[in-house]
Scaffold this motif. Structure first.
Motif, PDB file in Angstrom:
ATOM      1  N   ALA A   7     -18.713  -2.580  69.546  1.00 13.65           N
ATOM      2  CA  ALA A   7     -19.666  -2.470  68.434  1.00 13.65           C
ATOM      3  C   ALA A   7     -20.636  -1.313  68.684  1.00 13.65           C
ATOM      4  N   ALA A   8     -21.120  -1.183  69.910  1.00 12.45           N
ATOM      5  CA  ALA A   8     -22.030  -0.087  70.254  1.00 12.45           C
ATOM      6  C   ALA A   8     -21.316   1.258  70.109  1.00 12.45           C
ATOM      7  N   ARG A  10     -18.760   1.908  68.156  1.00 15.02           N
ATOM      8  CA  ARG A  10     -18.534   2.115  66.710  1.00 15.02           C
ATOM      9  C   ARG A  10     -19.790   2.669  66.039  1.00 15.02           C
ATOM     10  N   GLU A  11     -20.955   2.198  66.463  1.00 20.18           N
ATOM     11  CA  GLU A  11     -22.218   2.649  65.875  1.00 20.18           C
ATOM     12  C   GLU A  11     -22.471   4.138  66.086  1.00 20.18           C
ATOM     13  N   PRO A  14     -20.013   6.535  63.275  1.00 20.11           N
ATOM     14  CA  PRO A  14     -19.915   5.880  61.963  1.00 20.11           C
ATOM     15  C   PRO A  14     -18.902   6.517  61.025  1.00 20.11           C
TER      16      PRO A  14
END
Length: 153
Positions: A7-8, A10-11, A14
């Motif tokens: 998730a980190a 992916r952030e 973007p």
């Protein structure tokens, strides 16, 4: 940034972008690339390891030629999920790439080589052909698993 948190990772990406997957071994580095939309991974080059500076120069050239936006490095954990000497070596390799200013995702690769070997045996490839392809295909397997995980959330 080096992380095991998808998730980190992916952030910081973007908009997606091409990713370079690495299967870092003691003698070779298998590489794979994915498309900018993170749909599929394909084997790329096999880098025969020499000195780190030479290996890094080859990676930098590949990154530039393919407009890579991030790296996914296979993390060789023990079967119980703990670190091994190879895991520590891979983490050090990742730290030595931090000056490339690309986000780095460390991805669990515990079953990648075995899965690729089984597939090549099923395809009836000779032992010699399997040996020359296994690292690139393992990098592709690692990268495909990572992009599937990044896309699914």
């Amino acid at each position: 940034m080096i992380t095991e948190d998808r998730a980190a990772y992916r952030e910081v990406l973007p908009e997606g972008g091409r990713l370079l997957g690495l299967d870092v071994g003691t003698k070779t580095i298998g590489t794979a690339l994915c498309d900018a939309g993170w749909s599929y991974a394909s084997p790329a080059e096999l880098i025969r390891r020499t000195k780190f500076t030479a290996d890094k120069a080859l990676l930098v050239a590949l990154i530039a030629a393919q407009s890579v936006k991030g790296l996914v490095i296979g993390l060789p954990l023990n079967l119980d999920g703990s670190d091994s000497p190879r895991t520590q070596s891979t983490r050090a390799f990742a730290r030595n790439l931090m000056d490339l200013n690309l986000p780095i995702l460390l991805w669990d690769e515990r079953w990648s080589t075995q899965a690729v070997e089984r597939q090549m045996i099923a395809e009836d490839l000779s032992r010699a052909k399997r040996a020359e392809r296994v690292d690139k295909l393992a990098a592709s397997y690692i990268l495909q698993g990572a992009i599937d995980g990044l896309v699914s959330g």
